[in-house]
Scaffold this motif. Structure first.
Motif, PDB file in Angstrom:
ATOM      1  N   LEU A 185       0.832  -1.216   0.000  1.00 52.05           N
ATOM      2  CA  LEU A 185       0.000   0.000   0.000  1.00 52.05           C
ATOM      3  C   LEU A 185       0.862   1.260   0.000  1.00 52.05           C
ATOM      4  O   LEU A 185       0.470   2.282  -0.567  1.00 52.05           O
ATOM      5  CB  LEU A 185      -0.932   0.002   1.210  1.00 52.05           C
ATOM      6  CG  LEU A 185      -2.060  -1.038   1.202  1.00 52.05           C
ATOM      7  CD1 LEU A 185      -2.867  -0.943   2.494  1.00 52.05           C
ATOM      8  CD2 LEU A 185      -2.947  -0.862  -0.004  1.00 52.05           C
ATOM      9  N   ALA A 186       2.024   1.201   0.624  1.00 52.42           N
ATOM     10  CA  ALA A 186       2.927   2.354   0.640  1.00 52.42           C
ATOM     11  C   ALA A 186       3.377   2.694  -0.781  1.00 52.42           C
ATOM     12  O   ALA A 186       3.615   3.864  -1.097  1.00 52.42           O
ATOM     13  CB  ALA A 186       4.130   2.073   1.530  1.00 52.42           C
ATOM     14  N   GLY A 187       3.460   1.688  -1.636  1.00 50.81           N
ATOM     15  CA  GLY A 187       3.845   1.933  -3.031  1.00 50.81           C
ATOM     16  C   GLY A 187       2.785   2.690  -3.819  1.00 50.81           C
ATOM     17  O   GLY A 187       3.069   3.234  -4.892  1.00 50.81           O
ATOM     18  N   LEU A 188       1.565   2.738  -3.299  1.00 46.33           N
ATOM     19  CA  LEU A 188       0.491   3.454  -3.987  1.00 46.33           C
ATOM     20  C   LEU A 188       0.392   4.925  -3.578  1.00 46.33           C
ATOM     21  O   LEU A 188      -0.321   5.697  -4.212  1.00 46.33           O
ATOM     22  CB  LEU A 188      -0.850   2.762  -3.699  1.00 46.33           C
ATOM     23  CG  LEU A 188      -1.001   1.333  -4.227  1.00 46.33           C
ATOM     24  CD1 LEU A 188      -2.326   0.751  -3.778  1.00 46.33           C
ATOM     25  CD2 LEU A 188      -0.889   1.311  -5.735  1.00 46.33           C
ATOM     26  N   VAL A 189       1.098   5.290  -2.528  1.00 47.07           N
ATOM     27  CA  VAL A 189       1.001   6.665  -2.028  1.00 47.07           C
ATOM     28  C   VAL A 189       1.482   7.660  -3.088  1.00 47.07           C
ATOM     29  O   VAL A 189       0.816   8.675  -3.343  1.00 47.07           O
ATOM     30  CB  VAL A 189       1.780   6.831  -0.707  1.00 47.07           C
ATOM     31  CG1 VAL A 189       1.881   8.295  -0.305  1.00 47.07           C
ATOM     32  CG2 VAL A 189       1.123   6.027   0.399  1.00 47.07           C
ATOM     33  N   ASP A 190       2.617   7.400  -3.713  1.00 48.25           N
ATOM     34  CA  ASP A 190       3.169   8.328  -4.707  1.00 48.25           C
ATOM     35  C   ASP A 190       2.228   8.507  -5.900  1.00 48.25           C
ATOM     36  O   ASP A 190       1.925   9.648  -6.281  1.00 48.25           O
ATOM     37  CB  ASP A 190       4.556   7.874  -5.150  1.00 48.25           C
ATOM     38  CG  ASP A 190       5.233   8.908  -6.035  1.00 48.25           C
ATOM     39  OD1 ASP A 190       5.173  10.112  -5.682  1.00 48.25           O
ATOM     40  OD2 ASP A 190       5.800   8.522  -7.074  1.00 48.25           O
ATOM     41  N   PRO A 191       1.716   7.437  -6.544  1.00 42.57           N
ATOM     42  CA  PRO A 191       0.775   7.647  -7.655  1.00 42.57           C
ATOM     43  C   PRO A 191      -0.495   8.392  -7.225  1.00 42.57           C
ATOM     44  O   PRO A 191      -1.028   9.210  -7.980  1.00 42.57           O
ATOM     45  CB  PRO A 191       0.441   6.230  -8.124  1.00 42.57           C
ATOM     46  CG  PRO A 191       1.560   5.378  -7.643  1.00 42.57           C
ATOM     47  CD  PRO A 191       2.067   6.028  -6.406  1.00 42.57           C
ATOM     48  N   ILE A 192      -0.977   8.132  -6.002  1.00 46.39           N
ATOM     49  CA  ILE A 192      -2.176   8.831  -5.519  1.00 46.39           C
ATOM     50  C   ILE A 192      -1.883  10.326  -5.353  1.00 46.39           C
ATOM     51  O   ILE A 192      -2.703  11.172  -5.713  1.00 46.39           O
ATOM     52  CB  ILE A 192      -2.682   8.190  -4.209  1.00 46.39           C
ATOM     53  CG1 ILE A 192      -3.263   6.806  -4.507  1.00 46.39           C
ATOM     54  CG2 ILE A 192      -3.713   9.081  -3.525  1.00 46.39           C
ATOM     55  CD1 ILE A 192      -3.601   5.993  -3.283  1.00 46.39           C
ATOM     56  N   LEU A 193      -0.698  10.654  -4.831  1.00 44.16           N
ATOM     57  CA  LEU A 193      -0.324  12.069  -4.696  1.00 44.16           C
ATOM     58  C   LEU A 193      -0.234  12.750  -6.069  1.00 44.16           C
ATOM     59  O   LEU A 193      -0.624  13.916  -6.211  1.00 44.16           O
ATOM     60  CB  LEU A 193       0.997  12.207  -3.940  1.00 44.16           C
ATOM     61  CG  LEU A 193       0.938  11.936  -2.437  1.00 44.16           C
ATOM     62  CD1 LEU A 193       2.347  11.974  -1.843  1.00 44.16           C
ATOM     63  CD2 LEU A 193       0.047  12.951  -1.751  1.00 44.16           C
ATOM     64  N   VAL A 194       0.282  12.032  -7.052  1.00 44.48           N
ATOM     65  CA  VAL A 194       0.364  12.595  -8.408  1.00 44.48           C
ATOM     66  C   VAL A 194      -1.040  12.860  -8.944  1.00 44.48           C
ATOM     67  O   VAL A 194      -1.303  13.913  -9.545  1.00 44.48           O
ATOM     68  CB  VAL A 194       1.159  11.660  -9.341  1.00 44.48           C
ATOM     69  CG1 VAL A 194       1.026  12.103 -10.786  1.00 44.48           C
ATOM     70  CG2 VAL A 194       2.621  11.612  -8.944  1.00 44.48           C
ATOM     71  N   LEU A 195      -1.968  11.934  -8.743  1.00 48.03           N
ATOM     72  CA  LEU A 195      -3.346  12.130  -9.204  1.00 48.03           C
ATOM     73  C   LEU A 195      -4.007  13.313  -8.492  1.00 48.03           C
ATOM     74  O   LEU A 195      -4.727  14.100  -9.120  1.00 48.03           O
ATOM     75  CB  LEU A 195      -4.160  10.849  -8.988  1.00 48.03           C
ATOM     76  CG  LEU A 195      -3.781   9.667  -9.890  1.00 48.03           C
ATOM     77  CD1 LEU A 195      -4.562   8.428  -9.480  1.00 48.03           C
ATOM     78  CD2 LEU A 195      -4.012  10.010 -11.349  1.00 48.03           C
ATOM     79  N   ILE A 196      -3.761  13.446  -7.190  1.00 49.66           N
ATOM     80  CA  ILE A 196      -4.325  14.578  -6.437  1.00 49.66           C
ATOM     81  C   ILE A 196      -3.755  15.900  -6.968  1.00 49.66           C
ATOM     82  O   ILE A 196      -4.487  16.884  -7.151  1.00 49.66           O
ATOM     83  CB  ILE A 196      -4.063  14.408  -4.926  1.00 49.66           C
ATOM     84  CG1 ILE A 196      -4.895  13.251  -4.386  1.00 49.66           C
ATOM     85  CG2 ILE A 196      -4.364  15.700  -4.163  1.00 49.66           C
ATOM     86  CD1 ILE A 196      -4.552  12.858  -2.957  1.00 49.66           C
ATOM     87  N   ALA A 197      -2.455  15.937  -7.228  1.00 45.90           N
ATOM     88  CA  ALA A 197      -1.831  17.156  -7.759  1.00 45.90           C
ATOM     89  C   ALA A 197      -2.403  17.499  -9.139  1.00 45.90           C
ATOM     90  O   ALA A 197      -2.690  18.666  -9.428  1.00 45.90           O
ATOM     91  CB  ALA A 197      -0.323  16.986  -7.833  1.00 45.90           C
ATOM     92  N   CYS A 198      -2.587  16.479  -9.977  1.00 45.85           N
ATOM     93  CA  CYS A 198      -3.162  16.711 -11.310  1.00 45.85           C
ATOM     94  C   CYS A 198      -4.587  17.245 -11.205  1.00 45.85           C
ATOM     95  O   CYS A 198      -4.970  18.154 -11.946  1.00 45.85           O
ATOM     96  CB  CYS A 198      -3.149  15.428 -12.127  1.00 45.85           C
ATOM     97  SG  CYS A 198      -1.502  14.950 -12.664  1.00 45.85           S
TER      98      CYS A 198
ATOM     99  N   VAL B 213      -6.980  24.131 -17.699  1.00 49.31           N
ATOM    100  CA  VAL B 213      -8.100  24.235 -18.642  1.00 49.31           C
ATOM    101  C   VAL B 213      -8.521  25.696 -18.791  1.00 49.31           C
ATOM    102  O   VAL B 213      -8.774  26.172 -19.902  1.00 49.31           O
ATOM    103  CB  VAL B 213      -9.285  23.347 -18.171  1.00 49.31           C
ATOM    104  CG1 VAL B 213     -10.545  23.652 -18.973  1.00 49.31           C
ATOM    105  CG2 VAL B 213      -8.915  21.881 -18.290  1.00 49.31           C
ATOM    106  N   GLY B 214      -8.589  26.427 -17.684  1.00 42.70           N
ATOM    107  CA  GLY B 214      -8.956  27.844 -17.738  1.00 42.70           C
ATOM    108  C   GLY B 214      -7.963  28.670 -18.540  1.00 42.70           C
ATOM    109  O   GLY B 214      -8.345  29.516 -19.350  1.00 42.70           O
ATOM    110  N   LEU B 215      -6.672  28.412 -18.339  1.00 45.02           N
ATOM    111  CA  LEU B 215      -5.647  29.136 -19.106  1.00 45.02           C
ATOM    112  C   LEU B 215      -5.741  28.815 -20.589  1.00 45.02           C
ATOM    113  O   LEU B 215      -5.610  29.700 -21.440  1.00 45.02           O
ATOM    114  CB  LEU B 215      -4.254  28.798 -18.569  1.00 45.02           C
ATOM    115  CG  LEU B 215      -3.903  29.383 -17.201  1.00 45.02           C
ATOM    116  CD1 LEU B 215      -2.586  28.800 -16.696  1.00 45.02           C
ATOM    117  CD2 LEU B 215      -3.817  30.897 -17.284  1.00 45.02           C
TER     118      LEU B 215
END
Length: 148
Positions: free
Chosen positions: A19-32, A40-42
């Motif tokens: 599960l710790a290996g999923l933290v980084d991809p989840i953070l990337v998705l949250i940042a995106c 999109v606005g720009l």
């Protein structure tokens, strides 16, 4: 990011390294997800400018106010009342603002010096908007010259 790091360390120490290996991809998705609306606005605003669309409503209001204030500065109230409402067209491209203001007046009613005073006063007010303004202010007796 720091919270994500703490969560990953906590998962690793509690025996859930998968599960710790999923933290980084989840953070990337949250940042995106956080950045996507801004991107999109720009992109939307950039396309509108490239298509020479009308500026946003707030800027159009500031342009109309600058025109009205300029007329008030250039003319006496009685003389300003002889001008019909202007046709105002504008487009914004980056920091450049193109503004066209057309007044249709009766023949023989206006002198060149009065027209110049109107132009200068409106241009001065538009320059205060903080953009590179390219103004065109016209007084004409021919409605076809002010048509869209």
């Amino acid at each position: 990011m720091a919270v994500g790091g703490v969560v990953a360390i906590g998962l690793t120490t509690t025996g859930c390294p998968q599960l710790a290996g999923l933290v980084d991809p989840i953070l990337v998705l949250i940042a995106c997800a956080g950045i996507a609306p801004m991107a999109v606005g720009l992109a939307r605003d950039g396309v509108r400018e490239l298509l020479e669309a009308s500026p946003d409503e707030a800027l159009r209001g500031r342009i109309a106010a600058a025109v009205a204030d300029g007329l008030g500065d250039a003319l006496t109230p009685a003389r300003a009342s002889t001008l019909p409402p202007p046709t105002i067209r504008s487009t914004k491209l980056g920091q450049r603002l193109y503004v066209e203001v057309d007044f249709i007046v009766a023949k023989g009613e206006w002198q060149v010096d009065e027209e110049d005073a109107v132009r200068l006063a409106i241009t001065e007010r538009l320059d205060a908007l903080g953009l590179l303004v390219w103004p065109t202010i016209e007084l004409t007796t021919n409605p076809a010259l002010a048509a869209d």
